[in-house]
Design a protein around this motif. Structure first.
Motif, short mmCIF file in Angstrom:
data_model
loop_
_atom_site.label_atom_id
_atom_site.label_comp_id
_atom_site.label_asym_id
_atom_site.label_seq_id
_atom_site.Cartn_x
_atom_site.Cartn_y
_atom_site.Cartn_z
N LYS A 125 1.10 -1.17 -0.36
CA LYS A 125 0.16 -0.23 -0.17
C LYS A 125 0.56 1.15 0.04
N ARG A 148 0.29 5.33 1.36
CA ARG A 148 -0.08 5.66 2.39
C ARG A 148 0.31 7.05 2.28
N GLU A 154 -4.58 1.14 -2.92
CA GLU A 154 -3.70 -0.07 -2.74
C GLU A 154 -3.56 -0.68 -3.46
#
Lengths: 580, 451
Positions: free
Chosen positions: B246, B248, B262
């Motif tokens: 992932k 962020r 994702e």
């Protein structure tokens, strides 16, 4: 017809009629024994015996007519019929009518009996069928019962198994949880151990490094060197500074400056964003107020809480008026604003909900009737709404435009910093414009000055030629004539000449600068010119102030032209012109 | 699209000067400087050994060539070809060498990270910085060249030193809250320093220039953490790629997570355009398919043409499950790159190594996925436009723009030219394609007259 045969018939009918109950019991026996009457009474065995061997005559023979008659009589009476004949009478006189009646009765009875028998048979068939089917269903149900019983048992068994499984799984889970816990503990202990080891290793490593450093320092390796053909200058061209507290402070200052710059730019961004959002909020609030107001006016007579709305609107209005002055900046007003917006929003929501429900109700009821009219109405409404939307859009655009203008020109009230900047830049702009204007003026002056100097040069040249002429003439006069008679003439011609010049020069001097005028005034022959010039300058009161001042200078300089003229300044204008 | 002829190079050492005028390449122990516009050789320098590292100074005046094995650094001047400089680190060894931002100092990291030697070309002075930390990215200069952040390790604790590059004055020195610091990076505006812990712990720390801890971010515990960190050019976003596949995104005001990207194995979103590279062997010569999304060019005899096909969702991505017992598992987001206008973010997930994911930073959503035939080696954004170039170790270059996707065949007369990596020229005019020991320039279409 003999009485015997009659008796026999009677008996037959009678016997068949007598015992229907017995025969009902067995349908098959009836069908089988249909033609064979079953006798009851004392005569029966003999009758049965006789029946097989010969015909009806067995029951009644010549011998036993009496008995038969009595028997028949008995039978008939038992059936509730009038006796066939009177017992008191002789056997010979048999009452035929009564016998026939009796017979008829019996036949009727027999018929009825048959009828009922048939009915009974049918019914019996039906009931037997019923019984069959009932038995079938009964067996089926019994089977089902069995099956479900078995299933039930199976399910019970499964449930038990599942419960067992669950128990085992729960145990497993518990175990796993314990395991996880254990593993976590292990991991953390290992991690701590590992960290410890790491630290130990690192310390060792550091020690080694230190040692290595030491060794290298001790070794005084000659090889480590830089070899540059000639040293370079610093990029900024400056020399490097000594490290002092001042440089340190400067570094700190620079650092905080960059940080401050960053924060300031960020704040500016946020302010802009806030202004934008505030604008949106304002619009939204206004729209909401508008919508709610329209609703209120439409639903004036509604049974809804009129009083509450009234109060709200009053509050709102008071707030609205306060908003304009305070500009929603302090915490109190902000709170007020948020609460009012929230309230309005809530009301709008309920309004929309009500509209929705009403709409659905209307659609459900009025679907079948006058749908065409509704659609026409709605299309009209839509058109109107679209128009309104367009208008609103235009309005918003102009508003935005105005707002932007306002923002760009004098900034928001809240951004006082930016306002200051704006003023500064405005001032700068104004100054720059002034500067430009001055520059232009200077250029014009320059041009004028050049023109004037050119005129002066020309003048001086003329004067030179004139001087030469005069010298020649003087020489000539000196050599040839009496000087006293011709001196007046010479001055006159000189003045004429100067006048000529003064005639030509104003054209140029009208645009020429006064400094050039001064240069021109230096020539001895331009006394008159200066006079005219000064006059011209005095006359031109429409010209800019500064120029008139300069012109005043020129006139003041022209106040003492004699000194200049008296001094021998032949070279001066030349120099001046050369320098120019 | 045009291509230059093939030039030799070694060790993939080929760099354009920061001003974009010169192209320096290393061939064994020789350094060749060419004019970018004419590709004529301007200078030729000979070093003492095979060059292992080469770098331009910030003013494009000097080129540094490092020979790590010999512990030597040589500097050449472009303006004065007879000027020379040689730095010998001696038996202490050399691990890394870099210019300071002013282009007048050279920072040499010695073996075992014993120290960093700062050599001044102005004064010939040497200074040492002790205790540099041996980590993935332990040193970073701010973009304006004013400050240098250096990770330090002493007494089993991590520290950060902030130096003023002007006179190497130690501005700040502070301890960090990391177990084992792995890297640090300045924000492009030079005010924030992002510091992240080693992969054993998911921890990203944000320090102000003056050493204050602004924020700490940790997404999860226990499993492997941060794999890559990238700032957006606007300094507005910090993208963190991690082992959980992932990315962020942190914002620059609250330093909280504002989005999470994702990388699912199945793409169901209808708004995502999935470009899938399709190869086919074409024996025939030269027909060009010039539709919007697939343009194959320069098809030669027996070449494998490839083009992109748009696949409607759902699309299943090829996933390679990594061996859990091996160290540094090939999983998670290892490469992140923002486009120059901060509008797009390109990522690569290591267990789907043949795919590049492009995310829109305005909508905070996936825009496109490029599924290649083989593993993506390298990708880079155009420094001027929203244009992504990538290579997969074959004779093709792939370009993505918001309008579509193109696969370009690199003409390959001699054979064996396989694009291992690529870099953009600073104006976005051309791409430098680096093969194993060759290089080639790929010129973008600058105007309609070329087409």
């Amino acid at each position: 017809m003999t009485p015997i045969s009659l008796l026999l018939i009677l008996l037959c009918i009678d016997s068949r009629h007598i015992s229907p109950d017995l025969r009902v019991k067995d349908v098959q026996s009836i069908s089988v024994e249909c033609g064979r009457p079953r006798m009851t009474g004392p005569l029966e065995p003999s009758l049965l015996q006789k029946k097989s061997s010969c015909s009806l005559s067995d029951f009644c023979t010549e011998n036993n007519v009496q008995e038969c008659v009595s028997h028949i009589n008995q039978e008939v009476s038992s059936l509730g019929l009038p006796p066939v004949w009177a017992t008191s009478g002789q056997d010979s006189d048999m009452n035929v009518v009564s016998v026939l009646n009796c017979m008829y009765e019996l036949v009727q009875l027999h018929r009825r009996g048959l009828q009922t028998l048939e009915n009974m048979e049918v019914e019996q068939l039906k009931s037997s069928n019923n019984v069959d089917s009932l038995q079938l269903t009964c067996t089926r149900l019994k089977e089902q019962l069995e099956v479900s019983k078995r299933e039930n048992i199976g399910l019970h068994e499964r449930e038990r198994q599942l419960q067992l499984k669950m128990k085992s799984l729960q145990n497993c889970l518990k175990n796993e949880k314990e395991e996880i816990h254990k593993l976590q503990n292990m991991v953390s202990s290992r991690a701590s151990q590992y960290n410890h080891e790491m630290k130990r290793k690192e310390r060792e490593f550091n020690k080694l490094k230190e040692r290595l450093n030491q060794l290298l320092a001790d070794k005084k390796e000659k090889k480590i060197a830089i070899d540059v053909s000639n040293k370079l200058g610093r990029v900024d061209g400056k020399r490097s500074l000594w490290k002092t507290e001042k440089t340190e402070a400067k570094h700190e200052g620079d650092m905080y400056k960059t940080l401050l710059g960053d924060y300031e730019s960020r704040q500016r961004d946020l302010l802009l964003e806030n202004a934008e959002l505030r604008k949106v909020l304002k619009h939204m609030k206004k729209d909401m107020a508008l919508i709610l107001a329209s609703r209120k006016s439409s639903a004036k007579g509604d049974r809804h809480d009129d009083g509450a709305i009234e109060v709200d609107s009053e509050e709102e209005e008071s707030f609205e008026s306060s908003k304009d002055t305070v500009e929603l900046f302090s915490g109190h007003t902000r709170e007020k604003l948020t609460s009012s917006v929230r309230r309005q929003w809530r009301r709008l929501k309920s309004h929309v909900d009500r509209l929705d429900s009403r709409g659905s109700w209307a659609s459900s009821t009025g679907e079948n009737e006058n749908s065409a009219a509704i659609s026409r109405d709605s299309s009209k409404e839509m058109d109107k709404l679209k128009q309104e939307v367009q208008q609103c859009k235009d309005y918003i655009q102009t508003q935005q435009h105005l707002l932007q203008q306002q923002l760009s020109s004098q900034c928001d009230e809240e951004t006082s910093v930016m306002l200051g900047d704006c003023y500064m830049s405005q001032g700068k702009d104004r100054l720059r414009e002034e500067w430009k204007r001055l520059q232009e003026e200077r250029k014009i002056f320059e041009r004028e000055r050049r023109n004037f100097t050119e005129a002066a040069i020309r003048l001086s040249q003329e004067r030179k030629t004139f001087e030469e002429d005069r010298a020649v003439w003087l020489k000539h006069q000196f050599l040839n004539f009496n000087p006293f008679g011709h001196s007046k003439k010479a001055t006159r011609s000189k003045s004429q000449c100067s006048f000529q010049i003064s005639e030509t020069s104003p054209v140029e001097s009208a645009t020429s600068s006064p400094s050039a005028g001064r240069a021109a005034s230096l020539s001895s022959s331009t006394c008159d010119l200066l006079h005219t010039l000064s006059r011209f300058c005095d006359n031109s009161s429409t010209k800019p102030k500064r120029r008139t001042e300069d012109a005043g200078d020129a006139s003041s300089s022209s106040a003492e032209p004699k000194r200049w003229i008296s001094s021998d300044d032949l070279m001066f204008p030349q120099e001046e012109s050369g320098s120019l | 699209m045009n291509f230059s002829e093939v030039f030799k190079q070694s060790n993939q050492l080929c760099k354009v000067s920061p001003d974009g005028k010169y192209l320096a390449t290393c061939v064994q122990y020789r350094l060749v400087v060419r004019d970018v516009s004419t590709l004529q050789i301007l200078q030729l320098y000979t070093c003492l050994d095979q060059i292992t590292h080469m770098e331009w100074s910030s003013d494009s005046q000097f080129i540094m060539c490092a020979m790590y094995k010999r512990g030597l650094v040589q500097v050449w001047s472009l303006e004065q070809p007879d000027w020379h400089c040689k730095i010998d680190e001696g038996s202490i060894g050399l691990l890394a060498s870099r210019w300071s931002p002013d282009g007048r100092h050279i920072l040499n990291t010695t073996e075992f990270h014993l120290r960093i030697t700062v050599w001044s070309l102005c004064t010939k002075a040497v200074s040492y910085i002790k205790y540099p930390k041996a980590c993935y990215k332990g040193i970073d200069f701010s973009r304006d060249g004013c400050y240098m952040a250096l990770a330090e390790r002493r007494d089993c604790k991590d520290y950060i030193c902030v130096f003023v590059c002007d006179d190497w004055h130690l501005l700040r020195h502070f301890e960090t809250e990391t177990q084992d610091l792995a890297g640090l990076e300045w924000s492009p505006n030079g005010c924030i320093l992002a510091v992240w812990d080693s992969c054993l712990e998911y921890k990203v720390l944000l320090y102000s220039l003056d050493g204050r801890l602004l924020s700490t971010f940790s997404a999860y515990e226990w499993s492997l953490g941060v794999k890559a960190v990238a700032w957006s050019p606007s300094s507005q976003f910090l993208a963190i790629g991690s082992y959980d596949e992932k990315v962020r995104i942190l914002n620059h005001i609250t330093w909280k997570k504002i989005a999470m990207f994702e990388h699912p194995a199945t793409i169901n979103n209808n708004k995502v355009v999935v470009y899938k590279e399709v190869e086919k062997r074409v024996p025939a010569v030269g027909h060009e398919d010039l539709s919007l999304h697939n343009i194959t060019m320069g098809s030669s005899l027996l070449s494998t043409q490839s083009k992109y096909e748009i696949h409607p969702p759902p699309v299943q991505m090829p996933v390679v499950r990594p061996d859990p017992d091996r160290a540094n598992p090939k999983i998670g987001v290892s490469t992140l790159a923002f486009s120059s206008d901060s509008r797009y973010l390109a990522t690569k997930n290591d267990n789907m190594s043949s795919a590049v994911w492009v995310w829109d930073m305005q909508k905070m959503s996936l825009v496109a996925v490029l599924e290649q035939m083989s593993a993506v080696r390298c990708f880079q954004w155009d420094p001027r436009r929203s244009r992504l170039a990538l290579c997969t170790g074959n004779a093709k270059v792939y370009l993505w723009t918001p309008a579509g996707c193109v696969s370009v065949q690199v003409p390959d007369e001699a054979g064996g030219f396989q694009v291992q990596s690529l870099t953009w020229h600073c104006d976005g005019d051309f791409l430098i394609l680096l093969g194993k020991d060759q290089l080639r320039l790929c010129y973008m279409d600058t105007g309609p007259e070329e087409k």
